[in-house]
Design an enzyme around this catalytic site. Sequence first.
Site, PDB file in Angstrom:
ATOM      1  N   ARG A  14     -14.434  16.565  11.658  1.00 30.41           N
ATOM      2  CA  ARG A  14     -15.340  15.993  10.647  1.00 30.41           C
ATOM      3  C   ARG A  14     -15.586  14.508  10.880  1.00 30.41           C
ATOM      4  O   ARG A  14     -16.513  13.936  10.310  1.00 30.41           O
ATOM      5  CB  ARG A  14     -14.810  16.257   9.239  1.00 30.41           C
ATOM      6  CG  ARG A  14     -15.340  17.548   8.587  1.00 30.41           C
ATOM      7  CD  ARG A  14     -15.430  18.695   9.528  1.00 30.41           C
ATOM      8  NE  ARG A  14     -15.866  19.945   8.915  1.00 30.41           N
ATOM      9  CZ  ARG A  14     -15.822  21.117   9.505  1.00 30.41           C
ATOM     10  NH1 ARG A  14     -15.347  21.221  10.752  1.00 30.41           N
ATOM     11  NH2 ARG A  14     -16.243  22.200   8.893  1.00 30.41           N
TER      12      ARG A  14
ATOM     13  N   ARG B 142       2.252   6.563  -9.376  1.00 27.30           N
ATOM     14  CA  ARG B 142       1.082   6.113  -8.595  1.00 27.30           C
ATOM     15  C   ARG B 142       1.325   6.001  -7.094  1.00 27.30           C
ATOM     16  O   ARG B 142       0.370   5.855  -6.338  1.00 27.30           O
ATOM     17  CB  ARG B 142       0.611   4.745  -9.120  1.00 27.30           C
ATOM     18  CG  ARG B 142       1.627   3.645  -8.876  1.00 27.30           C
ATOM     19  CD  ARG B 142       1.395   2.394  -9.687  1.00 27.30           C
ATOM     20  NE  ARG B 142       2.450   1.426  -9.404  1.00 27.30           N
ATOM     21  CZ  ARG B 142       3.699   1.500  -9.872  1.00 27.30           C
ATOM     22  NH1 ARG B 142       4.067   2.488 -10.659  1.00 27.30           N
ATOM     23  NH2 ARG B 142       4.599   0.601  -9.541  1.00 27.30           N
TER      24      ARG B 142
ATOM     25  N   ALA C 269       4.353 -14.579  -1.738  1.00 29.23           N
ATOM     26  CA  ALA C 269       5.039 -15.168  -0.582  1.00 29.23           C
ATOM     27  C   ALA C 269       4.751 -14.341   0.672  1.00 29.23           C
ATOM     28  O   ALA C 269       4.421 -14.886   1.736  1.00 29.23           O
ATOM     29  CB  ALA C 269       6.540 -15.243  -0.842  1.00 29.23           C
TER      30      ALA C 269
ATOM     31  N   CYS D  33      -9.781 -17.282   5.228  1.00 24.32           N
ATOM     32  CA  CYS D  33      -8.476 -16.620   5.235  1.00 24.32           C
ATOM     33  C   CYS D  33      -7.990 -16.491   3.797  1.00 24.32           C
ATOM     34  O   CYS D  33      -8.631 -16.995   2.868  1.00 24.32           O
ATOM     35  CB  CYS D  33      -7.470 -17.377   6.108  1.00 24.32           C
ATOM     36  SG  CYS D  33      -6.673 -18.807   5.333  1.00 24.32           S
TER      37      CYS D  33
ATOM     38  N   CYS E 154       3.803  -6.921  -9.608  1.00 28.86           N
ATOM     39  CA  CYS E 154       3.532  -5.544 -10.016  1.00 28.86           C
ATOM     40  C   CYS E 154       4.791  -4.880 -10.564  1.00 28.86           C
ATOM     41  O   CYS E 154       4.723  -3.958 -11.363  1.00 28.86           O
ATOM     42  CB  CYS E 154       3.050  -4.708  -8.841  1.00 28.86           C
ATOM     43  SG  CYS E 154       1.582  -5.345  -8.101  1.00 28.86           S
TER      44      CYS E 154
ATOM     45  N   CYS F 101      -8.872 -26.033   4.644  1.00 30.30           N
ATOM     46  CA  CYS F 101      -7.749 -25.108   4.418  1.00 30.30           C
ATOM     47  C   CYS F 101      -6.555 -25.512   5.285  1.00 30.30           C
ATOM     48  O   CYS F 101      -6.688 -25.760   6.490  1.00 30.30           O
ATOM     49  CB  CYS F 101      -8.188 -23.684   4.767  1.00 30.30           C
ATOM     50  SG  CYS F 101      -6.846 -22.474   4.693  1.00 30.30           S
TER      51      CYS F 101
HETATM   52 ZN   LIG Z   1      -8.116 -20.581   5.244  1.00 30.69          ZN
END
Ligand SMILES: [Zn+2]
Length: 249
Positions: free
Chosen positions: A11, A70, A130, A170, A186, A243
């Site tokens: 498929r 979940r 982190a 990023c 979470c 950044c």
């Molecule tokens: Zn960046």
Amino acid sequence: MDDNQLLRYSRHILLPQIGVEGQEKLLASHALIIGAGGLGSPIALYLAAAGVGHITICDGDSVDLTNLQRQIAHFTHSLGSNKALSAQRTLAAINPEIRVTAIPQRVEGEELAHLVSQSDVVVDACDNFATRHAVNRACVKHKKPLVSGAAIRFDGQLTVFDLRRPDSPCYHCLLPESAQEEGERCAVMGVFAPLVGIIGAAQAAEALKLLTGIGQPLLGRLQLLDGLSMEWRQIRLKKDAACAVCGSV
Ligand SMILES: [Zn+2]
């Protein structure tokens, strides 16, 4: 591909954008999945079923009763097992023809950099900032495409950072390390069960597109889902020239 593989992947092969050539690319690919929880489960299930030839999945946590609502790669009989090892067993049952490497620990530092350098696509399915930032730094350093996703309560988001491209933003451009609240994990928040399936399946789709080179990746666009109204929104993401991680120094 042998006859069984031609049937198993028929498929996909029937899709002109994928075909035999695209399927062979998937079989020759290596995907790194960071996390085997709510997002990592559907990501890993779809990448395995779709025939990504080598999947490395990392998670240091064990399967807990509160996960089973979940985290669909794990079963009641997996309670107490490490999540990466539990997912490895599930993936082997779906597709024994692929290679799955389980890393039963939270990866960081040199090990993370090495794993990223060995992969063709990195899919972030972790539950803490982190690790997200460490994965992002490794992907910037080794110029790897990163499929990023998150899901909490009824809200989900995903985007692609294609760090092979010099103009790609990023994760740090989107969310600088100083701007976050480490407390919101979470582990202690409510999560609507299929939300992780929706976002994780979309991450798997982006990973497969990147590996086969088809379509337009979700690059420079942050896709946001409000699961209560089932409304999707998209906002533009730009590389932050200043950044600290990907900016030109
Ligand atoms: Zn960046």
